[in-house]
Design a protein around this motif. Sequence first.
Motif, PDB file in Angstrom:
ATOM      1  N   MET A   1       0.803  -1.204   0.000  1.00 27.20           N
ATOM      2  CA  MET A   1       0.000   0.000   0.000  1.00 27.20           C
ATOM      3  C   MET A   1       0.848   1.272   0.000  1.00 27.20           C
ATOM      4  SD  MET A   1      -3.293   0.598   2.417  1.00 27.20           S
ATOM      5  CE  MET A   1      -2.332   0.604   3.907  1.00 27.20           C
ATOM      6  N   PRO A   2       2.126   1.184  -0.124  1.00 24.80           N
ATOM      7  CA  PRO A   2       2.928   2.387  -0.125  1.00 24.80           C
ATOM      8  C   PRO A   2       2.737   3.197  -1.378  1.00 24.80           C
ATOM      9  CG  PRO A   2       4.294   0.502  -0.624  1.00 24.80           C
ATOM     10  CD  PRO A   2       2.945  -0.028  -0.321  1.00 24.80           C
ATOM     11  N   SER A   3       3.091   4.467  -1.320  1.00 27.58           N
ATOM     12  CA  SER A   3       2.970   5.362  -2.460  1.00 27.58           C
ATOM     13  C   SER A   3       4.323   5.965  -2.766  1.00 27.58           C
ATOM     14  CB  SER A   3       1.964   6.482  -2.151  1.00 27.58           C
ATOM     15  OG  SER A   3       1.929   7.424  -3.178  1.00 27.58           O
ATOM     16  N   ARG A   4       4.567   6.206  -4.060  1.00 25.20           N
ATOM     17  CA  ARG A   4       5.845   6.789  -4.445  1.00 25.20           C
ATOM     18  C   ARG A   4       5.929   8.270  -4.099  1.00 25.20           C
ATOM     19  NH1 ARG A   4       6.870   4.149 -10.492  1.00 25.20           N
ATOM     20  NH2 ARG A   4       6.948   1.963  -9.829  1.00 25.20           N
ATOM     21  N   SER A   5       4.796   8.949  -4.044  1.00 20.12           N
ATOM     22  CA  SER A   5       4.819  10.380  -3.764  1.00 20.12           C
ATOM     23  C   SER A   5       5.088  10.608  -2.286  1.00 20.12           C
ATOM     24  CB  SER A   5       3.483  11.013  -4.159  1.00 20.12           C
ATOM     25  OG  SER A   5       2.426  10.396  -3.466  1.00 20.12           O
ATOM     26  N   PRO A   6       6.074  11.448  -1.943  1.00 19.17           N
ATOM     27  CA  PRO A   6       6.386  11.690  -0.534  1.00 19.17           C
ATOM     28  C   PRO A   6       5.305  12.530   0.135  1.00 19.17           C
ATOM     29  CG  PRO A   6       7.708  13.104  -1.936  1.00 19.17           C
ATOM     30  CD  PRO A   6       6.969  12.178  -2.851  1.00 19.17           C
ATOM     31  N   LEU A   7       5.184  12.364   1.430  1.00 19.14           N
ATOM     32  CA  LEU A   7       4.224  13.164   2.175  1.00 19.14           C
ATOM     33  C   LEU A   7       4.766  14.575   2.377  1.00 19.14           C
ATOM     34  CD1 LEU A   7       3.194  10.576   4.917  1.00 19.14           C
ATOM     35  CD2 LEU A   7       1.819  11.311   2.965  1.00 19.14           C
ATOM     36  N   PRO A   8       3.879  15.560   2.496  1.00 24.51           N
ATOM     37  CA  PRO A   8       4.344  16.924   2.775  1.00 24.51           C
ATOM     38  C   PRO A   8       5.033  16.978   4.145  1.00 24.51           C
ATOM     39  CG  PRO A   8       2.049  16.913   2.057  1.00 24.51           C
ATOM     40  CD  PRO A   8       2.422  15.490   2.320  1.00 24.51           C
ATOM     41  N   PRO A   9       5.880  17.973   4.345  1.00 25.21           N
ATOM     42  CA  PRO A   9       6.533  18.099   5.653  1.00 25.21           C
ATOM     43  C   PRO A   9       5.540  18.612   6.693  1.00 25.21           C
ATOM     44  CG  PRO A   9       7.103  19.955   4.259  1.00 25.21           C
ATOM     45  CD  PRO A   9       6.315  19.009   3.394  1.00 25.21           C
ATOM     46  N   PRO A  10       5.840  18.454   7.972  1.00 29.96           N
ATOM     47  CA  PRO A  10       4.974  19.029   9.008  1.00 29.96           C
ATOM     48  C   PRO A  10       5.070  20.545   8.997  1.00 29.96           C
ATOM     49  CG  PRO A  10       6.967  18.119   9.968  1.00 29.96           C
ATOM     50  CD  PRO A  10       6.987  17.721   8.526  1.00 29.96           C
ATOM     51  N   PRO A  11       4.108  21.230   9.601  1.00 32.78           N
ATOM     52  CA  PRO A  11       4.204  22.694   9.667  1.00 32.78           C
ATOM     53  C   PRO A  11       5.433  23.121  10.455  1.00 32.78           C
ATOM     54  CG  PRO A  11       2.435  21.877  11.081  1.00 32.78           C
ATOM     55  CD  PRO A  11       2.896  20.717  10.266  1.00 32.78           C
ATOM     56  N   PRO A  12       6.043  24.228  10.083  1.00 37.21           N
ATOM     57  CA  PRO A  12       7.254  24.660  10.793  1.00 37.21           C
ATOM     58  C   PRO A  12       6.939  25.027  12.236  1.00 37.21           C
ATOM     59  CG  PRO A  12       6.489  26.350   9.272  1.00 37.21           C
ATOM     60  CD  PRO A  12       5.670  25.137   8.990  1.00 37.21           C
ATOM     61  N   PRO A  13       7.911  24.911  13.118  1.00 39.31           N
ATOM     62  CA  PRO A  13       7.696  25.301  14.519  1.00 39.31           C
ATOM     63  C   PRO A  13       7.294  26.769  14.625  1.00 39.31           C
ATOM     64  CG  PRO A  13       9.744  24.078  14.265  1.00 39.31           C
ATOM     65  CD  PRO A  13       9.252  24.373  12.893  1.00 39.31           C
ATOM     66  N   VAL A  14       6.681  27.094  15.751  1.00 39.85           N
ATOM     67  CA  VAL A  14       6.144  28.444  15.940  1.00 39.85           C
ATOM     68  C   VAL A  14       7.217  29.513  15.759  1.00 39.85           C
ATOM     69  CG1 VAL A  14       5.060  29.990  17.604  1.00 39.85           C
ATOM     70  CG2 VAL A  14       4.324  27.610  17.472  1.00 39.85           C
ATOM     71  N   GLY A  15       8.395  29.270  16.243  1.00 43.85           N
ATOM     72  CA  GLY A  15       9.421  30.307  16.224  1.00 43.85           C
ATOM     73  C   GLY A  15      10.015  30.613  14.864  1.00 43.85           C
ATOM     74  N   VAL A  16       9.784  29.729  13.880  1.00 44.42           N
ATOM     75  CA  VAL A  16      10.417  29.936  12.573  1.00 44.42           C
ATOM     76  C   VAL A  16       9.387  30.064  11.446  1.00 44.42           C
ATOM     77  CG1 VAL A  16      12.543  28.786  13.259  1.00 44.42           C
ATOM     78  CG2 VAL A  16      10.690  27.445  12.235  1.00 44.42           C
ATOM     79  N   ARG A  17       8.150  30.307  11.772  1.00 44.14           N
ATOM     80  CA  ARG A  17       7.129  30.467  10.729  1.00 44.14           C
ATOM     81  C   ARG A  17       7.285  31.824  10.063  1.00 44.14           C
ATOM     82  NH1 ARG A  17       2.019  27.892  14.144  1.00 44.14           N
ATOM     83  NH2 ARG A  17       2.882  25.767  14.228  1.00 44.14           N
ATOM     84  N   THR A  18       7.205  31.792   8.733  1.00 42.89           N
ATOM     85  CA  THR A  18       7.485  33.014   7.972  1.00 42.89           C
ATOM     86  C   THR A  18       6.315  33.454   7.105  1.00 42.89           C
ATOM     87  OG1 THR A  18       8.455  31.666   6.195  1.00 42.89           O
ATOM     88  CG2 THR A  18       9.954  32.507   7.902  1.00 42.89           C
ATOM     89  N   TRP A  19       5.099  32.989   7.388  1.00 45.81           N
ATOM     90  CA  TRP A  19       3.956  33.448   6.605  1.00 45.81           C
ATOM     91  C   TRP A  19       3.751  34.950   6.826  1.00 45.81           C
ATOM     92  CZ3 TRP A  19       2.842  28.533   9.063  1.00 45.81           C
ATOM     93  CH2 TRP A  19       2.775  27.468   8.151  1.00 45.81           C
ATOM     94  N   PRO A  20       3.635  35.725   5.765  1.00 44.25           N
ATOM     95  CA  PRO A  20       3.486  37.173   5.954  1.00 44.25           C
ATOM     96  C   PRO A  20       2.157  37.577   6.551  1.00 44.25           C
ATOM     97  CG  PRO A  20       3.261  36.599   3.634  1.00 44.25           C
ATOM     98  CD  PRO A  20       3.698  35.351   4.334  1.00 44.25           C
ATOM     99  N   ASP A  21       1.123  36.805   6.278  1.00 43.32           N
ATOM    100  CA  ASP A  21      -0.192  37.129   6.831  1.00 43.32           C
ATOM    101  C   ASP A  21      -1.023  35.856   6.900  1.00 43.32           C
ATOM    102  OD1 ASP A  21      -1.093  36.620   4.185  1.00 43.32           O
ATOM    103  OD2 ASP A  21      -0.767  38.721   3.657  1.00 43.32           O
ATOM    104  N   ARG A  22      -2.244  36.012   7.417  1.00 41.67           N
ATOM    105  CA  ARG A  22      -3.118  34.853   7.609  1.00 41.67           C
ATOM    106  C   ARG A  22      -3.555  34.244   6.284  1.00 41.67           C
ATOM    107  NH1 ARG A  22      -8.926  34.177   8.984  1.00 41.67           N
ATOM    108  NH2 ARG A  22      -9.105  32.221  10.178  1.00 41.67           N
ATOM    109  N   ASP A  23      -3.772  35.074   5.266  1.00 43.17           N
ATOM    110  CA  ASP A  23      -4.179  34.546   3.965  1.00 43.17           C
ATOM    111  C   ASP A  23      -3.124  33.613   3.389  1.00 43.17           C
ATOM    112  OD1 ASP A  23      -6.585  35.846   4.029  1.00 43.17           O
ATOM    113  OD2 ASP A  23      -5.874  37.608   2.907  1.00 43.17           O
ATOM    114  N   ALA A  24      -1.864  33.956   3.559  1.00 44.97           N
ATOM    115  CA  ALA A  24      -0.787  33.086   3.069  1.00 44.97           C
ATOM    116  C   ALA A  24      -0.771  31.755   3.818  1.00 44.97           C
ATOM    117  CB  ALA A  24       0.552  33.797   3.214  1.00 44.97           C
ATOM    118  N   LEU A  25      -0.969  31.833   5.129  1.00 41.91           N
ATOM    119  CA  LEU A  25      -1.020  30.607   5.921  1.00 41.91           C
ATOM    120  C   LEU A  25      -2.170  29.720   5.465  1.00 41.91           C
ATOM    121  CD1 LEU A  25      -0.604  30.216   9.739  1.00 41.91           C
ATOM    122  CD2 LEU A  25      -2.601  29.259   8.623  1.00 41.91           C
TER     123      LEU A  25
END
Length: 216
Positions: A1-25
């Motif tokens: 049942m494995p898939s060749r496509s990798p899973l997305p990474p987890p969300p970055p930790p709180v201290g290193v998030r770089t979204w400019p605003d809520r819409d981007a997040l």
Amino acid sequence: MPSRSPLPPPPPPVGVRTWPDRDALLGDRAVVLGELVRSFLGPGRLGALWTWAGTAALGWSLVGSALLTFEDASDALGAVPGVILLAAGAAVLVPACVLLVVGVLRDLRAHRLLVAWGALDRDPERDGRLRRPRASLAWLLLSSVLCAAGLFGCVAVPATARAGQETYGLVTWLMGLGFLAWLTGLTGLVKAFAHRRWVLRVLAGAPAAPRVAAEG
């Protein structure tokens, strides 16, 4: 049942998030959650689960045929076909079971990522597409049928076996097939209920407070 496509990474930790605003997040969150839901509950995943389960059933059928051959063999030479069938069955069964386990572990990681990315915020307009009620229902119904059939095979076969008519090898073979069907159906049921629980707790829960301003 494995898939060749990798899973997305987890969300970055709180201290290193770089979204400019809520819409981007919310935009990134929608893209990642859409990919994770397809990876977790898409028709390809159901097909892969049943494919590897069917391959495992084929391997077990070869093992069952070997058991029947051993029962019918009257001498060492007569057991040679059984040895060949047993080796062939193991060569099919073991990799299929390994791939099933790998797929289940991947689904567990995908579910943890769904929880992590979903907890970032709420987006009712786009989250509605992630509910996938039809896909969840398909998993539930098909898995229920398979689970019931497998459970019937595990219970009814030994209960109705009659001495002198059904051999131990035949009963073992049929029970093994029933167990594989039950285990496959149970896996599908767990996934269907896990997705429904995620929808109710993460997507339909209390709105999360916007966090980008404090993290930017």
